[in-house]
Design a protein around this motif. Structure first.
Motif, PDB file in Angstrom:
ATOM      1  N   ASP A 151      69.404  76.047  55.154  1.00 40.87           N
ATOM      2  CA  ASP A 151      68.038  75.613  54.890  1.00 40.87           C
ATOM      3  C   ASP A 151      67.074  76.679  55.374  1.00 40.87           C
ATOM      4  OD1 ASP A 151      68.914  73.179  53.861  1.00 40.87           O
ATOM      5  OD2 ASP A 151      69.007  72.285  55.858  1.00 40.87           O
ATOM      6  N   GLN A 152      65.951  76.808  54.690  1.00 40.92           N
ATOM      7  CA  GLN A 152      64.950  77.798  55.052  1.00 40.92           C
ATOM      8  C   GLN A 152      63.604  77.124  55.179  1.00 40.92           C
ATOM      9  OE1 GLN A 152      64.861  81.604  53.383  1.00 40.92           O
ATOM     10  NE2 GLN A 152      67.044  81.753  53.029  1.00 40.92           N
ATOM     11  N   SER A 153      63.316  76.658  56.349  1.00 38.91           N
ATOM     12  CA  SER A 153      62.064  75.976  56.615  1.00 38.91           C
ATOM     13  C   SER A 153      61.014  76.997  57.052  1.00 38.91           C
ATOM     14  CB  SER A 153      62.265  74.916  57.704  1.00 38.91           C
ATOM     15  OG  SER A 153      61.066  74.228  57.958  1.00 38.91           O
ATOM     16  N   ILE A 154      59.896  77.033  56.340  1.00 35.00           N
ATOM     17  CA  ILE A 154      58.835  77.984  56.662  1.00 35.00           C
ATOM     18  C   ILE A 154      57.505  77.241  56.727  1.00 35.00           C
ATOM     19  CG2 ILE A 154      60.083  79.863  55.517  1.00 35.00           C
ATOM     20  CD1 ILE A 154      57.965  79.663  53.266  1.00 35.00           C
ATOM     21  N   PRO A 155      56.476  77.857  57.316  1.00 32.01           N
ATOM     22  CA  PRO A 155      55.158  77.196  57.367  1.00 32.01           C
ATOM     23  C   PRO A 155      54.627  76.906  55.965  1.00 32.01           C
ATOM     24  CG  PRO A 155      55.231  79.026  58.921  1.00 32.01           C
ATOM     25  CD  PRO A 155      56.489  79.112  58.093  1.00 32.01           C
ATOM     26  N   LEU A 156      54.162  75.700  55.768  1.00 31.34           N
ATOM     27  CA  LEU A 156      53.646  75.278  54.468  1.00 31.34           C
ATOM     28  C   LEU A 156      52.457  76.132  54.042  1.00 31.34           C
ATOM     29  CD1 LEU A 156      54.022  73.130  52.245  1.00 31.34           C
ATOM     30  CD2 LEU A 156      52.462  71.662  53.519  1.00 31.34           C
ATOM     31  N   GLU A 157      51.674  76.583  55.001  1.00 36.62           N
ATOM     32  CA  GLU A 157      50.483  77.368  54.681  1.00 36.62           C
ATOM     33  C   GLU A 157      50.832  78.724  54.055  1.00 36.62           C
ATOM     34  OE1 GLU A 157      48.473  77.863  58.383  1.00 36.62           O
ATOM     35  OE2 GLU A 157      49.940  79.304  59.174  1.00 36.62           O
ATOM     36  N   ASP A 158      52.094  79.167  54.203  1.00 36.55           N
ATOM     37  CA  ASP A 158      52.512  80.451  53.632  1.00 36.55           C
ATOM     38  C   ASP A 158      52.875  80.351  52.154  1.00 36.55           C
ATOM     39  OD1 ASP A 158      52.186  81.607  56.098  1.00 36.55           O
ATOM     40  OD2 ASP A 158      54.328  81.636  56.605  1.00 36.55           O
ATOM     41  N   VAL A 159      52.905  79.136  51.620  1.00 34.08           N
ATOM     42  CA  VAL A 159      53.452  78.898  50.278  1.00 34.08           C
ATOM     43  C   VAL A 159      52.347  78.594  49.263  1.00 34.08           C
ATOM     44  CG1 VAL A 159      54.903  77.356  48.899  1.00 34.08           C
ATOM     45  CG2 VAL A 159      55.651  78.074  51.180  1.00 34.08           C
ATOM     46  N   THR A 160      52.413  79.280  48.122  1.00 36.03           N
ATOM     47  CA  THR A 160      51.591  78.941  46.957  1.00 36.03           C
ATOM     48  C   THR A 160      52.523  78.779  45.767  1.00 36.03           C
ATOM     49  OG1 THR A 160      49.729  80.262  47.775  1.00 36.03           O
ATOM     50  CG2 THR A 160      49.699  79.649  45.447  1.00 36.03           C
ATOM     51  N   VAL A 161      52.385  77.674  45.045  1.00 41.58           N
ATOM     52  CA  VAL A 161      53.181  77.448  43.842  1.00 41.58           C
ATOM     53  C   VAL A 161      52.300  77.687  42.622  1.00 41.58           C
ATOM     54  CG1 VAL A 161      54.508  75.777  42.506  1.00 41.58           C
ATOM     55  CG2 VAL A 161      54.698  75.801  44.997  1.00 41.58           C
ATOM     56  N   TRP A 162      52.742  78.593  41.767  1.00 37.66           N
ATOM     57  CA  TRP A 162      52.036  78.909  40.520  1.00 37.66           C
ATOM     58  C   TRP A 162      52.751  78.207  39.359  1.00 37.66           C
ATOM     59  CZ3 TRP A 162      47.603  81.926  40.292  1.00 37.66           C
ATOM     60  CH2 TRP A 162      47.267  82.593  41.472  1.00 37.66           C
ATOM     61  N   VAL A 163      51.983  77.527  38.524  1.00 34.21           N
ATOM     62  CA  VAL A 163      52.544  76.731  37.430  1.00 34.21           C
ATOM     63  C   VAL A 163      51.918  77.143  36.104  1.00 34.21           C
ATOM     64  CG1 VAL A 163      52.682  74.414  36.435  1.00 34.21           C
ATOM     65  CG2 VAL A 163      53.054  74.743  38.899  1.00 34.21           C
ATOM     66  N   ASP A 164      52.767  77.471  35.143  1.00 34.46           N
ATOM     67  CA  ASP A 164      52.323  77.605  33.757  1.00 34.46           C
ATOM     68  C   ASP A 164      52.986  76.482  32.979  1.00 34.46           C
ATOM     69  OD1 ASP A 164      51.557  78.266  31.209  1.00 34.46           O
ATOM     70  OD2 ASP A 164      51.877  80.415  31.466  1.00 34.46           O
ATOM     71  N   PRO A 165      52.228  75.424  32.664  1.00 36.22           N
ATOM     72  CA  PRO A 165      52.840  74.238  32.048  1.00 36.22           C
ATOM     73  C   PRO A 165      53.359  74.470  30.636  1.00 36.22           C
ATOM     74  CG  PRO A 165      50.641  73.777  32.926  1.00 36.22           C
ATOM     75  CD  PRO A 165      50.805  75.248  32.910  1.00 36.22           C
ATOM     76  N   LEU A 166      52.761  75.460  29.932  1.00 35.55           N
ATOM     77  CA  LEU A 166      53.224  75.763  28.579  1.00 35.55           C
ATOM     78  C   LEU A 166      52.828  77.210  28.285  1.00 35.55           C
ATOM     79  CD1 LEU A 166      52.733  73.508  25.395  1.00 35.55           C
ATOM     80  CD2 LEU A 166      53.229  75.950  25.354  1.00 35.55           C
ATOM     81  N   ASP A 167      53.776  78.098  28.436  1.00 32.98           N
ATOM     82  CA  ASP A 167      53.532  79.502  28.126  1.00 32.98           C
ATOM     83  C   ASP A 167      53.795  79.722  26.638  1.00 32.98           C
ATOM     84  OD1 ASP A 167      52.898  82.144  28.848  1.00 32.98           O
ATOM     85  OD2 ASP A 167      55.008  82.687  28.963  1.00 32.98           O
ATOM     86  N   ALA A 168      52.935  80.531  25.998  1.00 35.15           N
ATOM     87  CA  ALA A 168      52.992  80.787  24.545  1.00 35.15           C
ATOM     88  C   ALA A 168      52.436  79.598  23.757  1.00 35.15           C
ATOM     89  CB  ALA A 168      54.408  81.127  24.077  1.00 35.15           C
ATOM     90  N   THR A 169      51.248  79.150  24.147  1.00 34.36           N
ATOM     91  CA  THR A 169      50.632  78.019  23.454  1.00 34.36           C
ATOM     92  C   THR A 169      50.307  78.357  22.002  1.00 34.36           C
ATOM     93  OG1 THR A 169      49.699  77.198  25.526  1.00 34.36           O
ATOM     94  CG2 THR A 169      48.734  76.356  23.501  1.00 34.36           C
ATOM     95  N   GLN A 170      49.824  79.583  21.746  1.00 38.33           N
ATOM     96  CA  GLN A 170      49.523  79.952  20.367  1.00 38.33           C
ATOM     97  C   GLN A 170      50.771  79.857  19.493  1.00 38.33           C
ATOM     98  OE1 GLN A 170      46.387  80.847  18.840  1.00 38.33           O
ATOM     99  NE2 GLN A 170      47.773  80.347  17.146  1.00 38.33           N
ATOM    100  N   GLU A 171      51.884  80.333  20.016  1.00 33.55           N
ATOM    101  CA  GLU A 171      53.147  80.256  19.275  1.00 33.55           C
ATOM    102  C   GLU A 171      53.600  78.800  19.115  1.00 33.55           C
ATOM    103  OE1 GLU A 171      52.403  84.252  20.318  1.00 33.55           O
ATOM    104  OE2 GLU A 171      52.438  82.499  21.623  1.00 33.55           O
ATOM    105  N   TYR A 172      53.314  77.980  20.086  1.00 32.09           N
ATOM    106  CA  TYR A 172      53.613  76.544  20.032  1.00 32.09           C
ATOM    107  C   TYR A 172      52.889  75.909  18.846  1.00 32.09           C
ATOM    108  CZ  TYR A 172      53.823  71.731  22.071  1.00 32.09           C
ATOM    109  OH  TYR A 172      54.015  70.392  22.329  1.00 32.09           O
ATOM    110  N   THR A 173      51.620  76.268  18.679  1.00 35.00           N
ATOM    111  CA  THR A 173      50.860  75.701  17.567  1.00 35.00           C
ATOM    112  C   THR A 173      51.308  76.291  16.231  1.00 35.00           C
ATOM    113  OG1 THR A 173      49.079  77.363  17.753  1.00 35.00           O
ATOM    114  CG2 THR A 173      48.844  75.341  19.042  1.00 35.00           C
ATOM    115  N   ASP A 174      51.883  77.491  16.262  1.00 37.50           N
ATOM    116  CA  ASP A 174      52.378  78.133  15.042  1.00 37.50           C
ATOM    117  C   ASP A 174      53.836  77.777  14.734  1.00 37.50           C
ATOM    118  OD1 ASP A 174      49.932  79.396  14.739  1.00 37.50           O
ATOM    119  OD2 ASP A 174      50.582  81.244  15.719  1.00 37.50           O
TER     120      ASP A 174
END
Length: 352
Positions: A151-174
Motif C-alpha cells: 500500500d502507498q499512503s500519501i498526503p491527500l493534499e499532494d494529489v490532483t485527479v484530472w478527468v477527461d469524461p469524453l476525449d474526441a467529442t468532435q469525432e464522437y458526434t461524427d
C-alpha cells in the motif's frame, strides 16, 4: 492487590462524561481509518491521506463507468450536441450529453468514494447532486491487487485527479467512435503517476492503465523499436490542424515522413504503444485533462511527454493557480525523445 482506598474510588458524573467522549472519539477515528466498499478494507485516514493503490482501483472503475454512459448516449441517439465555441485553430469545440453523463459518473463516483479528493474535470456542473444515490467505487480490484504489491499512503493534499469524461467529442458526434476515450489521471505533486485510458467502443480488454514505478495493465506493452527513428518517422497529429503539424513534421524529419491525422489525445498516446506511430506532436495549446493520463503511461515505460521546448508539464492545481492550459505544444514518444526535440528545434524556434 486492591487496597481499601482503591476499592472506595468512585467516578464522578463529570469524569464519566469525559471518559465516554474520549471512547467515542477513539471509535470515530478507527471508523474513519477504515474505508469499506462491499467488503473492501483499507487502513487510511481518508481526511488526510489516501492510498494510491486504492485510488488506482477506483479510477479504473470510474473511467469504465464513464464509458458506459458515453456508449448509452450514443446508442440512444441522444447526443444533444452543443458548441462551447471554437478552438484556437478554428475548429468546433462541442459538448454532448455523453460528456456530461460521463463526467457525473466519473466525478461523482470518485467523490463518493474519496470525499476530500481534489478532482479537476473538463466538464462542469452547478447543481447539487444526491450523494446517497451514488454507489461507491471498488477500491480493491483483483487485477490491481495481483499486480501492485503493498500500500502507498500519501498526503491527500499532494494529489490532483484530472478527468477527461469524453476525449474526441468532435469525432464522437461524427460517429468516428474508435477515437473516443474516457480518461482518469492521478498527479502527485504535479507529476503524472497513475494513468487510465478506456475505449468504450472497443471490445474488451478496452482499458489500459499504469502506476509509475509499480506496474501496469498486461495489455499495455512496448512495440518493437525501429532501427532508425531519425528519418521518416510516423508522426500522429490532431485532425483539427493536420496541415500545420504536417508542415512542421516534414520540415523537421524529411518530406517522406508519414503524418497520421487522428482524434483524441488519449487515442494518440495509445497508438504509440500499438506501434502505429513513433511520435505524437501537437503545436498549439492543449488542456491538461487531455494529456495527463497518457503522460503517466509514458512515464511508466521511461518514455517522455514534454512541451516542444523539452520542458516537463506540471499538473499541479490550486485555487490560487487554477490553470488547465499547456501552452507550449506537445511532443510524446517512447524512445529517443531528445532526438525528436533536436530535430524539431529549428522549426519551433523559428515559429516562436
Amino acid at each position: 492487590m486492591v487496597t481499601a482506598n482503591m476499592a472506595n474510588i468512585r467516578i464522578s458524573p463529570i469524569s464519566f462524561v469525559l471518559i465516554f467522549l474520549l471512547a467515542g472519539a477513539v471509535i470515530l477515528y478507527v471508523e474513519r481509518s477504515w474505508h469499506s466498499d462491499k467488503g473492501d478494507q483499507l487502513i487510511v485516514d481518508s481526511s488526510t491521506k489516501i492510498d494510491l493503490k486504492a485510488l488506482l482501483s477506483a479510477g479504473i472503475g470510474a473511467a469504465e463507468r464513464g464509458g458506459v454512459e458515453v456508449k448509452k448516449v450514443h446508442d440512444e441517439h441522444q447526443l444533444n450536441a452543443k458548441s462551447k465555441g471554437e478552438t484556437r485553430e478554428g475548429a468546433n469545440n462541442p459538448v454532448t450529453d455523453g460528456d456530461m453523463r460521463s463526467h457525473k459518473a466519473i466525478v461523482h463516483g470518485l467523490k463518493k468514494t474519496f470525499p476530500s479528493l481534489k478532482v479537476v474535470s473538463e466538464e462542469h456542473e452547478t447543481d447539487d447532486w444526491d450523494k446517497s444515490a451514488v454507489v461507491p467505487l471498488s477500491i480493491s480490484r483483483s487485477d490491481v491487487i495481483e499486480l501492485i504489491k503493498g500500500d502507498q499512503s500519501i498526503p491527500l493534499e499532494d494529489v490532483t485527479v484530472w478527468v477527461d469524461p469524453l476525449d474526441a467529442t468532435q469525432e464522437y458526434t461524427d460517429d468516428l467512435l474508435h477515437y473516443v476515450t474516457t480518461m482518469v489521471c492521478v498527479a502527485v505533486r504535479g507529476v503524472p503517476t497513475i494513468g487510465i485510458i478506456h475505449k468504450p467502443f472497443m471490445e474488451a480488454p478496452n482499458t489500459v492503465w499504469a502506476f509509475v514505478g509499480q506496474g501496469h495493465s498486461p495489455n499495455l506493452k512496448l512495440p518493437v523499436k525501429k532501427a532508425d527513428l531519425s528519418t521518416s518517422p510516423k508522426i500522429i497529429v490532431s485532425r483539427s490542424h493536420q496541415g500545420e503539424v504536417e508542415a512542421v513534421a516534414k520540415t523537421s524529419f524529411g518530406k517522406d515522413t508519414e503524418v497520421i491525422p487522428a482524434g483524441g489525445a488519449g487515442y494518440k498516446v495509445w497508438s504509440l504503444f500499438e506501434g502505429k506511430a513513433d511520435a505524437y506532436i501537437h503545436t498549439t495549446l492543449i488542456k491538461k485533462w487531455d494529456i495527463c493520463a497518457g503522460n503517466a503511461l509514458l512515464n511508466e515505460f521511461k518514455g517522455k511527454m514534454t512541451t516542444l521546448k523539452g520542458n516537463d508539464i506540471d499538473y499541479s492545481w490550486s485555487v490560487e493557480k487554477p490553470d488547465p492550459k499547456n501552452e507550449g505544444g506537445l511532443l510524446a514518444s517512447l524512445w529517443e525523445h531528445k532526438m525528436f526535440l533536436d530535430k524539431l528545434a529549428p522549426v519551433v524556434d523559428k515559429k516562436q
